[in-house]
Design a protein around this motif. Structure first.
Motif, mmCIF file in Angstrom:
data_model
loop_
_atom_site.group_PDB
_atom_site.id
_atom_site.type_symbol
_atom_site.label_atom_id
_atom_site.label_comp_id
_atom_site.label_asym_id
_atom_site.label_seq_id
_atom_site.Cartn_x
_atom_site.Cartn_y
_atom_site.Cartn_z
ATOM 1 N N PRO A 1 0.835 -1.203 0.000
ATOM 2 C CA PRO A 1 0.000 0.000 0.000
ATOM 3 C C PRO A 1 0.871 1.255 0.000
ATOM 4 C CG PRO A 1 -0.651 -1.514 1.756
ATOM 5 C CD PRO A 1 0.625 -2.030 1.174
ATOM 6 N N THR A 2 0.502 2.206 -0.841
ATOM 7 C CA THR A 2 1.346 3.381 -1.035
ATOM 8 C C THR A 2 0.528 4.662 -1.044
ATOM 9 O OG1 THR A 2 2.852 2.037 -2.354
ATOM 10 C CG2 THR A 2 3.051 4.410 -2.604
ATOM 11 N N ILE A 3 1.020 5.650 -0.326
ATOM 12 C CA ILE A 3 0.463 7.004 -0.384
ATOM 13 C C ILE A 3 1.388 7.809 -1.280
ATOM 14 C CG2 ILE A 3 -0.014 9.120 0.909
ATOM 15 C CD1 ILE A 3 -0.516 7.316 3.372
ATOM 16 N N CYS A 4 0.814 8.467 -2.275
ATOM 17 C CA CYS A 4 1.589 9.329 -3.165
ATOM 18 C C CYS A 4 1.400 10.767 -2.694
ATOM 19 C CB CYS A 4 1.124 9.186 -4.609
ATOM 20 S SG CYS A 4 1.311 7.525 -5.271
ATOM 21 N N ARG A 5 2.451 11.338 -2.173
ATOM 22 C CA ARG A 5 2.400 12.706 -1.654
ATOM 23 C C ARG A 5 2.725 13.661 -2.789
ATOM 24 N NH1 ARG A 5 3.533 12.411 3.834
ATOM 25 N NH2 ARG A 5 1.389 11.743 3.715
ATOM 26 N N CYS A 6 1.686 14.312 -3.322
ATOM 27 C CA CYS A 6 1.833 15.242 -4.443
ATOM 28 C C CYS A 6 1.814 16.680 -3.915
ATOM 29 C CB CYS A 6 0.698 15.055 -5.441
ATOM 30 S SG CYS A 6 0.553 13.370 -6.079
ATOM 31 N N SER A 7 2.180 17.613 -4.760
ATOM 32 C CA SER A 7 2.199 19.018 -4.329
ATOM 33 C C SER A 7 0.803 19.537 -4.001
ATOM 34 C CB SER A 7 2.847 19.892 -5.400
ATOM 35 O OG SER A 7 2.114 19.809 -6.610
ATOM 36 N N ASP A 8 -0.241 18.904 -4.538
ATOM 37 C CA ASP A 8 -1.608 19.371 -4.283
ATOM 38 C C ASP A 8 -2.413 18.382 -3.429
ATOM 39 O OD1 ASP A 8 -1.650 17.481 -6.308
ATOM 40 O OD2 ASP A 8 -3.223 18.480 -7.467
ATOM 41 N N GLY A 9 -1.738 17.504 -2.693
ATOM 42 C CA GLY A 9 -2.442 16.600 -1.787
ATOM 43 C C GLY A 9 -1.929 15.169 -1.892
ATOM 44 N N ASP A 10 -2.537 14.296 -1.104
ATOM 45 C CA ASP A 10 -2.143 12.886 -1.066
ATOM 46 C C ASP A 10 -3.089 12.046 -1.908
ATOM 47 O OD1 ASP A 10 -0.184 13.623 0.674
ATOM 48 O OD2 ASP A 10 -1.111 12.742 2.450
ATOM 49 N N LEU A 11 -2.509 11.142 -2.684
ATOM 50 C CA LEU A 11 -3.261 10.214 -3.511
ATOM 51 C C LEU A 11 -3.107 8.838 -2.890
ATOM 52 C CD1 LEU A 11 -4.843 9.868 -6.172
ATOM 53 C CD2 LEU A 11 -2.650 9.526 -7.309
ATOM 54 N N ILE A 12 -4.217 8.204 -2.552
ATOM 55 C CA ILE A 12 -4.150 6.887 -1.931
ATOM 56 C C ILE A 12 -4.737 5.829 -2.867
ATOM 57 C CG2 ILE A 12 -4.177 7.772 0.432
ATOM 58 C CD1 ILE A 12 -7.148 7.102 0.545
ATOM 59 N N GLY A 13 -4.504 4.573 -2.538
ATOM 60 C CA GLY A 13 -5.041 3.474 -3.341
ATOM 61 C C GLY A 13 -4.021 2.864 -4.279
ATOM 62 N N TYR A 14 -2.893 3.515 -4.460
ATOM 63 C CA TYR A 14 -1.840 2.975 -5.317
ATOM 64 C C TYR A 14 -0.999 1.977 -4.524
ATOM 65 C CZ TYR A 14 -2.886 6.024 -9.203
ATOM 66 O OH TYR A 14 -3.508 6.620 -10.251
#
Length: 192
Positions: free
Chosen positions: A89-102
């Motif tokens: 399970p991975t959280i993608c920390r982007c400049s405009d927020g966190d993307l989950i589910g990846y």
């Protein structure tokens, strides 16, 4: 015949870096994963990318070696290859927020697909075991079944897939992936 799984996200201007402070494991745990249970939640910092950039791909690059896969691709792979790979399970920390589910895809099998007799090694990370740089590299003809996936023992920075699995992923329209002959693969270790 086998192919090397690469991706196109890096060429699109974004890439992921392992966030060691917030992840519950380290990148070596994922590279060396070969099955069993490992309690690992990953946080990746997405450089130069916003959530829309990441969402536009079903697969992205993590340090050039591991595949960051979308929920859609993960579901398909579980169906197609069963338990041949683990998904962290991975959280993608982007400049405009966190993307989950990846998830980070980690093949469970580490086998020797590189044909050492037809590979010109320049230098080794671990002499006789792990190749750092090469001038020419070849795969054994029948190292993996057509729907197989593995990480190579001598070149663990390569995810190797059977040609049938590669064709199936392309035909299903998954975005951001590319499969190449090993002679055409980018060696992420060549920059060291």
């Amino acid at each position: 015949m086998c192919l090397v799984w690469e991706d196109d996200s890096y060429s699109e201007g974004w890439w992921a870096e392992f966030n060691h402070k917030e992840s519950s494991c380290n990148s070596t745990d994922i590279m060396e994963f070969n099955g069993g249970f490992i309690d690992c939640n990953v946080v990746l910092d997405i450089n130069e990318g916003i959530m829309a950039d990441v969402k536009s791909f079903d697969v992205g690059s993590f340090a050039g070696t591991s595949r960051l896969v979308s929920p859609r691709l993960k579901s398909f792979l579980i169906e197609a290859i069963g338990d041949s790979a683990g998904f962290f399970p991975t959280i993608c920390r982007c400049s405009d927020g966190d993307l989950i589910g990846y998830s980070l895809l980690a093949p469970k099998r580490h086998i020797s697909c590189v044909d050492l007799d037809n590979t010109d090694v320049i230098d080794w990370i671990s002499p006789g075991n792990t190749i750092r740089r090469y001038s020419k590299i070849s795969l054994k003809e029948s190292c993996l079944e057509p729907m197989g996936i593995c990480r190579d023992f001598h070149a663990p920075y390569f995810t190797i897939v059977g040609r049938e699995l590669a064709n199936m992923l392309i035909n299903k329209g998954f975005t951001g992936l590319r499969f190449v002959e090993i002679k055409d693969a980018n060696n992420p270790m060549s920059i060291i």
